[in-house]
Design an enzyme around this catalytic site. Structure first.
Site, PDB file in Angstrom:
ATOM      1  N   HIS A 288      83.621 -23.990  24.178  1.00 57.11           N
ATOM      2  CA  HIS A 288      84.334 -24.323  23.383  1.00 57.11           C
ATOM      3  C   HIS A 288      86.412 -23.150  22.828  1.00 57.11           C
ATOM      4  O   HIS A 288      86.119 -22.225  21.953  1.00 57.11           O
ATOM      5  CB  HIS A 288      83.988 -24.757  21.831  1.00 57.11           C
ATOM      6  CG  HIS A 288      84.642 -25.325  20.501  1.00 57.11           C
ATOM      7  ND1 HIS A 288      86.288 -25.792  21.543  1.00 57.11           N
ATOM      8  CD2 HIS A 288      84.461 -26.103  19.159  1.00 57.11           C
ATOM      9  CE1 HIS A 288      86.304 -26.658  19.848  1.00 57.11           C
ATOM     10  NE2 HIS A 288      86.137 -27.272  19.389  1.00 57.11           N
TER      11      HIS A 288
ATOM     12  N   ARG B  48      94.032 -22.801  14.758  1.00 58.90           N
ATOM     13  CA  ARG B  48      93.454 -23.795  16.064  1.00 58.90           C
ATOM     14  C   ARG B  48      95.086 -24.821  16.268  1.00 58.90           C
ATOM     15  O   ARG B  48      94.916 -25.009  17.475  1.00 58.90           O
ATOM     16  CB  ARG B  48      92.696 -24.851  15.622  1.00 58.90           C
ATOM     17  CG  ARG B  48      90.788 -24.565  15.231  1.00 58.90           C
ATOM     18  CD  ARG B  48      90.060 -24.457  16.821  1.00 58.90           C
ATOM     19  NE  ARG B  48      90.603 -25.665  17.236  1.00 58.90           N
ATOM     20  CZ  ARG B  48      89.803 -26.412  18.201  1.00 58.90           C
ATOM     21  NH1 ARG B  48      88.480 -26.406  16.820  1.00 58.90           N
ATOM     22  NH2 ARG B  48      89.821 -27.340  17.891  1.00 58.90           N
TER      23      ARG B  48
ATOM     24  N   ASP C 272      77.787 -20.715  13.101  1.00 61.52           N
ATOM     25  CA  ASP C 272      77.713 -22.400  13.319  1.00 61.52           C
ATOM     26  C   ASP C 272      77.235 -22.800  12.785  1.00 61.52           C
ATOM     27  O   ASP C 272      75.655 -22.206  12.550  1.00 61.52           O
ATOM     28  CB  ASP C 272      78.004 -22.369  14.973  1.00 61.52           C
ATOM     29  CG  ASP C 272      78.538 -23.847  15.010  1.00 61.52           C
ATOM     30  OD1 ASP C 272      78.931 -23.842  14.470  1.00 61.52           O
ATOM     31  OD2 ASP C 272      78.540 -24.071  16.070  1.00 61.52           O
TER      32      ASP C 272
ATOM     33  N   CYS D  98      83.519 -22.118  12.449  1.00 66.23           N
ATOM     34  CA  CYS D  98      83.977 -22.803  13.397  1.00 66.23           C
ATOM     35  C   CYS D  98      84.530 -24.263  12.353  1.00 66.23           C
ATOM     36  O   CYS D  98      84.983 -25.360  12.607  1.00 66.23           O
ATOM     37  CB  CYS D  98      84.246 -23.154  14.278  1.00 66.23           C
ATOM     38  SG  CYS D  98      82.635 -24.240  14.722  1.00 66.23           S
TER      39      CYS D  98
ATOM     40  N   ARG E 256      87.245 -33.786  25.233  1.00 67.83           N
ATOM     41  CA  ARG E 256      87.065 -33.318  24.217  1.00 67.83           C
ATOM     42  C   ARG E 256      85.488 -33.935  24.445  1.00 67.83           C
ATOM     43  O   ARG E 256      85.901 -35.780  24.271  1.00 67.83           O
ATOM     44  CB  ARG E 256      86.949 -33.510  22.778  1.00 67.83           C
ATOM     45  CG  ARG E 256      85.663 -33.099  21.300  1.00 67.83           C
ATOM     46  CD  ARG E 256      86.501 -33.246  20.577  1.00 67.83           C
ATOM     47  NE  ARG E 256      85.352 -32.753  19.231  1.00 67.83           N
ATOM     48  CZ  ARG E 256      85.012 -31.919  18.622  1.00 67.83           C
ATOM     49  NH1 ARG E 256      86.248 -30.921  18.785  1.00 67.83           N
ATOM     50  NH2 ARG E 256      83.857 -31.381  17.959  1.00 67.83           N
TER      51      ARG E 256
ATOM     52  N   GLN F 125      88.476 -22.985  20.253  1.00 70.07           N
ATOM     53  CA  GLN F 125      88.029 -22.528  19.235  1.00 70.07           C
ATOM     54  C   GLN F 125      88.099 -20.837  18.668  1.00 70.07           C
ATOM     55  O   GLN F 125      88.620 -20.116  17.866  1.00 70.07           O
ATOM     56  CB  GLN F 125      86.489 -23.213  18.969  1.00 70.07           C
ATOM     57  CG  GLN F 125      86.087 -22.493  17.234  1.00 70.07           C
ATOM     58  CD  GLN F 125      87.297 -22.970  15.846  1.00 70.07           C
ATOM     59  OE1 GLN F 125      87.369 -23.970  15.661  1.00 70.07           O
ATOM     60  NE2 GLN F 125      87.336 -22.176  15.193  1.00 70.07           N
TER      61      GLN F 125
END
Length: 301
Positions: free
Chosen positions: A134, A287, A218, A259, A107, A137
């Site tokens: 991402h 996830r 988001d 998310c 990450r 996700q």
């Protein structure tokens, strides 16, 4: 070598296999006591390096738990621990880690870091997030949608807000999973030009969400944004808040996703986040299952 670097670089049939496997993995654990191990242990005797240049809650916990549930062990490393790309080149770090571990999840900030890690690693590399995408996700999001409302193919997904890295992965997924994606947000925060052709634009959010099967947003600000940038973004995005009035213009069974982490009453109201159309906590749970399926895919398990 089977990496998982982005949705648009993974074959559609592989993506479909991952989603189906994730759903089956989740079902197989239904009713088990918490902490119970899977019957099959695909990661037994495997070590997985989890590298975090950017802090995380969901990514760290879900990958760590997922590896342990599949019989493996994790080694969690921060950017400060490794001085990634500073004291030692990323290429050399990748070569060294490959001698110690069986799988690498990273990450990070720059996509170039991810790509260089994958180029020189001799074990699979998974994209846990970059500034550009991402994918883990969005695999969880597709899984969540299909659990609740059936196949996502042909459905209308509306993104309200900033055309950021999470939106980029939604745009990649729109092509790979064959659904319609609409972006509604200010022109100043449009997605990167490379994504053009993967979505349509409607500046008026009330028009955008008509007949939507899924509404997504988001956070408006990043933890790294200075105060001046935060205020500017709030001013630009205030008209794109997902509230009850906006959700009422979508289909009656339209789902709402975020998310997380969320700034309640900014990008979305608590009434929506805690409302009957919200699946944000199913999304967060998935996830774990989606990433277990991704790891199995990368290791040929």
């Amino acid at each position: 070598m089977t990496h998982f670097l982005d949705i648009h670089t993974t074959p559609p049939e592989a993506l479909r296999g991952i989603i189906d496997d994730a759903i089956n993995v989740k079902k197989s654990r239904t009713g088990r006591p918490k902490g119970a191990l899977d019957d099959d242990q695909p990661l037994k005797d495997h070590m997985v390096a989890l590298i975090f240049e950017k802090p995380s809650t969901r990514t760290r916990v879900s990958f760590d738990v997922g590896v342990r549930q599949m019989g493996g062990q994790t080694m969690v490393l921060s950017g400060a621990d490794m001085q990634l790309g500073h004291g030692e080149t990323i290429a050399d770090t990748a070569r060294v880690l490959s001698r110690y571990v069986d799988l690498i999840m990273i990450r990070t900030f720059e996509e170039a870091t991810l790509l260089e890690m994958a180029e020189y690693a001799s074990v699979p590399v998974i994209n846990g997030l970059t500034n550009r995408s991402h994918p883990c996700q969005i695999m969880a999001d597709v899984m969540t949608f299909e659990e609740h409302n059936g196949p996502i193919k042909g459905k209308k997904v509306v993104w309200s807000g900033d055309g950021n890295n999470v939106f980029a992965s939604f745009a990649h997924a729109a092509k790979q999973f064959d659904f319609d994606l609409t972006f509604t947000g200010p022109e100043t925060l449009d997605p990167e030009p490379a994504l053009q052709g993967l979505y349509t634009v409607e500046r008026n959010p009330e028009v955008a969400v008509r007949d939507a099967d899924l509404v997504v947003t988001d956070t408006w600000v990043s933890m790294h944004d200075p105060q001046s940038a935060r205020e500017r973004r709030h001013n630009q995005l205030r008209g794109y808040q997902v509230n009850e009035a906006l959700m009422n213009r979508a289909k009656d069974d339209a789902l709402f996703m975020h998310c997380l982490p969320a700034h309640r009453e900014d990008e979305a109201t608590s009434a929506v986040m805690d409302g009957p159309n919200s699946v944000i906590f199913d999304e967060a749970e998935n996830r774990l299952h989606a990433q277990k399926a991704i790891m199995r895919y990368c290791l040929g398990k």
